[in-house]
Design a protein around this motif. Structure first.
Motif, PDB file in Angstrom:
ATOM      1  N   MET A  68      -0.114  12.848   6.226  1.00  0.00           N
ATOM      2  CA  MET A  68      -0.992  13.895   5.708  1.00  0.00           C
ATOM      3  C   MET A  68      -0.167  14.899   4.917  1.00  0.00           C
ATOM      4  N   ASP A  91      -1.415  16.402  -4.785  1.00  0.00           N
ATOM      5  CA  ASP A  91      -2.502  15.571  -4.265  1.00  0.00           C
ATOM      6  C   ASP A  91      -2.646  15.785  -2.755  1.00  0.00           C
ATOM      7  N   ASP A 147      -3.812  16.606   1.032  1.00  0.00           N
ATOM      8  CA  ASP A 147      -4.908  16.134   1.881  1.00  0.00           C
ATOM      9  C   ASP A 147      -5.596  17.270   2.621  1.00  0.00           C
ATOM     10  N   HIS A 178     -12.212  18.044  -0.597  1.00  0.00           N
ATOM     11  CA  HIS A 178     -10.894  18.505  -0.165  1.00  0.00           C
ATOM     12  C   HIS A 178     -11.009  19.342   1.114  1.00  0.00           C
ATOM     13  N   ALA A 184      -9.190  17.516   8.509  1.00  0.00           N
ATOM     14  CA  ALA A 184      -8.722  16.501   7.558  1.00  0.00           C
ATOM     15  C   ALA A 184      -9.558  15.227   7.633  1.00  0.00           C
TER      16      ALA A 184
END
Length: 213
Positions: free
Chosen positions: A1, A45, A47, A77, A124
Protein backbone atom coordinates in the motif's frame (compact mmCIF):
# COMPACT_ATOMS: atom_id res chain seq x y z
CA UNK A 1 0.00 0.00 0.00
CA UNK A 2 1.36 3.44 -1.00
CA UNK A 3 0.42 6.23 1.41
CA UNK A 4 0.79 10.02 1.33
CA UNK A 5 0.68 11.91 4.64
CA UNK A 6 -0.31 15.59 4.88
CA UNK A 7 0.23 16.89 8.44
CA UNK A 8 1.76 20.22 9.53
CA UNK A 9 2.86 19.00 12.98
CA UNK A 10 6.37 17.63 12.37
CA UNK A 11 6.34 15.23 15.33
CA UNK A 12 2.97 13.74 14.45
CA UNK A 13 3.84 13.62 10.74
CA UNK A 14 7.05 11.68 11.33
CA UNK A 15 5.37 9.56 13.99
CA UNK A 16 2.61 8.54 11.58
CA UNK A 17 5.18 7.73 8.90
CA UNK A 18 7.22 5.59 11.29
CA UNK A 19 4.12 3.83 12.57
CA UNK A 20 2.90 2.94 9.07
CA UNK A 21 6.35 1.85 7.90
CA UNK A 22 6.62 -0.34 10.97
CA UNK A 23 3.49 -2.14 9.75
CA UNK A 24 5.00 -2.74 6.32
CA UNK A 25 3.07 0.11 4.67
CA UNK A 26 5.01 2.14 2.09
CA UNK A 27 4.90 5.87 2.90
CA UNK A 28 5.71 7.38 -0.51
CA UNK A 29 5.53 11.08 0.46
CA UNK A 30 4.94 13.40 3.40
CA UNK A 31 4.05 17.10 3.31
CA UNK A 32 3.36 19.88 5.79
CA UNK A 33 0.93 21.70 3.48
CA UNK A 34 -2.29 20.75 1.77
CA UNK A 35 -1.41 22.65 -1.40
CA UNK A 36 0.62 19.90 -3.03
CA UNK A 37 -1.36 16.94 -1.74
CA UNK A 38 -3.16 16.29 -5.02
CA UNK A 39 0.08 16.43 -6.99
CA UNK A 40 1.77 13.99 -4.61
CA UNK A 41 -1.14 11.55 -4.84
CA UNK A 42 -0.96 11.60 -8.63
CA UNK A 43 2.84 11.51 -8.86
CA UNK A 44 3.12 8.48 -6.60
CA UNK A 45 -0.14 6.81 -7.63
CA UNK A 46 -0.97 6.62 -3.93
CA UNK A 47 -3.43 4.08 -2.56
CA UNK A 48 -4.41 6.19 0.46
CA UNK A 49 -4.05 9.74 1.79
CA UNK A 50 -3.83 10.47 5.52
CA UNK A 51 -4.76 14.13 5.92
CA UNK A 52 -4.98 16.61 8.79
CA UNK A 53 -8.11 18.79 8.59
CA UNK A 54 -6.53 22.05 9.80
CA UNK A 55 -3.39 23.08 7.94
CA UNK A 56 -1.54 26.28 6.94
CA UNK A 57 -2.01 29.06 6.10
CA UNK A 58 -5.27 29.62 8.04
CA UNK A 59 -5.40 26.36 10.00
CA UNK A 60 -9.12 26.00 9.32
CA UNK A 61 -10.03 23.37 6.73
CA UNK A 62 -7.30 23.39 4.06
CA UNK A 63 -6.62 19.68 4.51
CA UNK A 64 -10.29 18.82 4.21
CA UNK A 65 -10.65 20.98 1.08
CA UNK A 66 -7.71 19.21 -0.55
CA UNK A 67 -9.15 15.82 0.37
CA UNK A 68 -12.51 16.76 -1.15
CA UNK A 69 -10.84 18.04 -4.33
CA UNK A 70 -8.91 14.79 -4.68
CA UNK A 71 -12.15 12.83 -4.27
CA UNK A 72 -13.77 14.90 -7.01
CA UNK A 73 -11.01 14.09 -9.48
CA UNK A 74 -10.41 10.55 -8.19
CA UNK A 75 -13.69 9.38 -6.60
CA UNK A 76 -12.24 6.00 -5.68
CA UNK A 77 -9.17 7.39 -3.88
CA UNK A 78 -9.28 6.43 -0.18
CA UNK A 79 -8.86 9.29 2.31
CA UNK A 80 -8.39 9.03 6.07
CA UNK A 81 -8.85 12.42 7.74
CA UNK A 82 -7.45 13.21 11.17
CA UNK A 83 -8.72 16.03 13.38
CA UNK A 84 -7.84 17.26 16.85
CA UNK A 85 -11.50 18.00 17.59
CA UNK A 86 -14.88 16.80 16.43
CA UNK A 87 -15.94 19.01 13.52
CA UNK A 88 -19.34 17.72 12.38
CA UNK A 89 -19.61 20.04 9.39
CA UNK A 90 -16.33 18.89 7.88
CA UNK A 91 -17.11 15.25 8.63
CA UNK A 92 -20.50 15.57 6.96
CA UNK A 93 -19.04 17.21 3.87
CA UNK A 94 -16.40 14.52 3.46
CA UNK A 95 -19.01 11.78 3.77
CA UNK A 96 -21.55 13.50 1.52
CA UNK A 97 -20.70 11.64 -1.69
CA UNK A 98 -21.51 8.30 -0.05
CA UNK A 99 -18.82 6.56 -2.08
CA UNK A 100 -17.02 4.92 0.83
CA UNK A 101 -13.24 4.64 1.18
CA UNK A 102 -13.24 7.46 3.72
CA UNK A 103 -12.38 7.72 7.37
CA UNK A 104 -12.63 10.46 10.00
CA UNK A 105 -10.71 9.89 13.21
CA UNK A 106 -9.72 12.03 16.15
CA UNK A 107 -5.94 12.32 16.43
CA UNK A 108 -6.02 10.86 19.93
CA UNK A 109 -7.03 7.52 18.39
CA UNK A 110 -3.62 7.23 16.71
CA UNK A 111 -2.28 6.20 20.13
CA UNK A 112 -4.43 3.05 19.88
CA UNK A 113 -2.06 1.61 17.27
CA UNK A 114 -4.00 -1.53 16.41
CA UNK A 115 -7.25 0.39 15.93
CA UNK A 116 -5.52 3.02 13.79
CA UNK A 117 -3.83 0.46 11.54
CA UNK A 118 -7.12 -1.41 11.23
CA UNK A 119 -8.80 1.84 10.17
CA UNK A 120 -6.09 2.45 7.55
CA UNK A 121 -6.66 -0.98 6.00
CA UNK A 122 -10.44 -0.69 6.13
CA UNK A 123 -10.50 2.71 4.43
CA UNK A 124 -8.03 1.48 1.79
CA UNK A 125 -10.35 -1.49 1.20
CA UNK A 126 -13.37 0.70 0.46
CA UNK A 127 -15.01 0.93 3.87
CA UNK A 128 -16.13 4.00 5.82
CA UNK A 129 -14.58 4.41 9.27
CA UNK A 130 -15.87 6.99 11.75
CA UNK A 131 -14.45 7.82 15.15
CA UNK A 132 -17.11 6.82 17.73
CA UNK A 133 -17.24 10.40 19.05
CA UNK A 134 -17.70 11.80 15.55
CA UNK A 135 -20.49 9.32 14.86
CA UNK A 136 -22.21 10.19 18.15
CA UNK A 137 -22.16 13.92 17.47
CA UNK A 138 -23.31 13.50 13.88
CA UNK A 139 -26.29 11.50 15.14
CA UNK A 140 -27.15 14.12 17.76
CA UNK A 141 -26.65 17.17 15.57
CA UNK A 142 -30.01 18.48 14.53
CA UNK A 143 -30.64 19.35 10.92
CA UNK A 144 -30.16 23.05 10.38
CA UNK A 145 -28.99 25.39 7.61
CA UNK A 146 -26.02 26.07 9.88
CA UNK A 147 -25.03 22.40 10.03
CA UNK A 148 -23.03 22.69 6.81
CA UNK A 149 -20.80 25.46 8.19
CA UNK A 150 -17.33 24.79 9.53
CA UNK A 151 -16.48 25.93 13.05
CA UNK A 152 -14.58 28.92 11.67
CA UNK A 153 -17.48 29.89 9.38
CA UNK A 154 -19.79 29.78 12.40
CA UNK A 155 -17.35 32.02 14.29
CA UNK A 156 -17.43 34.49 11.41
CA UNK A 157 -21.22 34.39 11.21
CA UNK A 158 -21.52 35.00 14.95
CA UNK A 159 -19.35 38.10 14.62
CA UNK A 160 -21.38 39.23 11.60
CA UNK A 161 -24.45 38.96 13.83
CA UNK A 162 -22.72 41.28 16.29
CA UNK A 163 -22.39 43.86 13.53
CA UNK A 164 -18.62 43.59 13.06
CA UNK A 165 -17.02 44.64 9.78
CA UNK A 166 -14.65 42.31 7.91
CA UNK A 167 -11.58 44.12 9.29
CA UNK A 168 -12.88 43.77 12.85
CA UNK A 169 -13.65 40.08 12.39
CA UNK A 170 -10.17 39.52 10.93
CA UNK A 171 -8.57 41.22 13.94
CA UNK A 172 -10.60 39.18 16.44
CA UNK A 173 -9.85 35.86 14.69
CA UNK A 174 -6.21 36.75 13.96
CA UNK A 175 -6.46 36.11 10.22
CA UNK A 176 -6.34 38.30 7.11
CA UNK A 177 -9.30 40.20 5.70
CA UNK A 178 -8.91 38.10 2.54
CA UNK A 179 -9.43 34.94 4.60
CA UNK A 180 -12.54 36.44 6.20
CA UNK A 181 -13.94 37.39 2.78
CA UNK A 182 -13.41 33.80 1.65
CA UNK A 183 -15.19 32.43 4.73
CA UNK A 184 -18.11 34.80 4.16
CA UNK A 185 -18.43 33.75 0.51
CA UNK A 186 -18.37 30.11 1.58
CA UNK A 187 -21.04 30.54 4.25
CA UNK A 188 -23.24 32.48 1.80
CA UNK A 189 -22.99 29.55 -0.62
CA UNK A 190 -23.71 26.98 2.09
CA UNK A 191 -26.73 28.95 3.32
CA UNK A 192 -28.03 29.22 -0.25
CA UNK A 193 -27.73 33.00 -0.35
CA UNK A 194 -26.99 34.09 -3.89
CA UNK A 195 -26.08 37.46 -5.36
CA UNK A 196 -29.48 37.88 -6.95
CA UNK A 197 -31.34 37.24 -3.68
CA UNK A 198 -33.76 40.00 -2.72
CA UNK A 199 -32.16 41.65 0.29
CA UNK A 200 -28.65 42.03 1.63
CA UNK A 201 -26.88 38.68 1.99
CA UNK A 202 -25.17 39.67 5.22
CA UNK A 203 -28.55 40.53 6.74
CA UNK A 204 -30.13 37.30 5.48
CA UNK A 205 -27.21 35.27 6.86
CA UNK A 206 -27.56 36.93 10.26
CA UNK A 207 -31.32 36.30 10.29
CA UNK A 208 -30.67 32.62 9.56
CA UNK A 209 -28.16 32.51 12.42
CA UNK A 210 -30.56 34.14 14.86
CA UNK A 211 -33.41 31.78 13.91
CA UNK A 212 -31.29 28.68 14.36
CA UNK A 213 -29.25 29.79 17.39
Amino acid sequence: MRVVIAEDDALLREGLAALLRGEGIHVVAVTDTADDLGDLVSAHDADLSVVDVRMPPTWTDEGLRSAIEIRRSRPDHPVLVLSAHVEPASAGELLADGAGSVGYLLKERVAAVEDFIRAVHRVASGHTVLDPEVARILMQRRRSPLAALTDRERDVLELLAQGDRNSEIAAKLFVSEAAISKHIRNLFDKLGLHIDDAGHRRVLAVLTYLREK
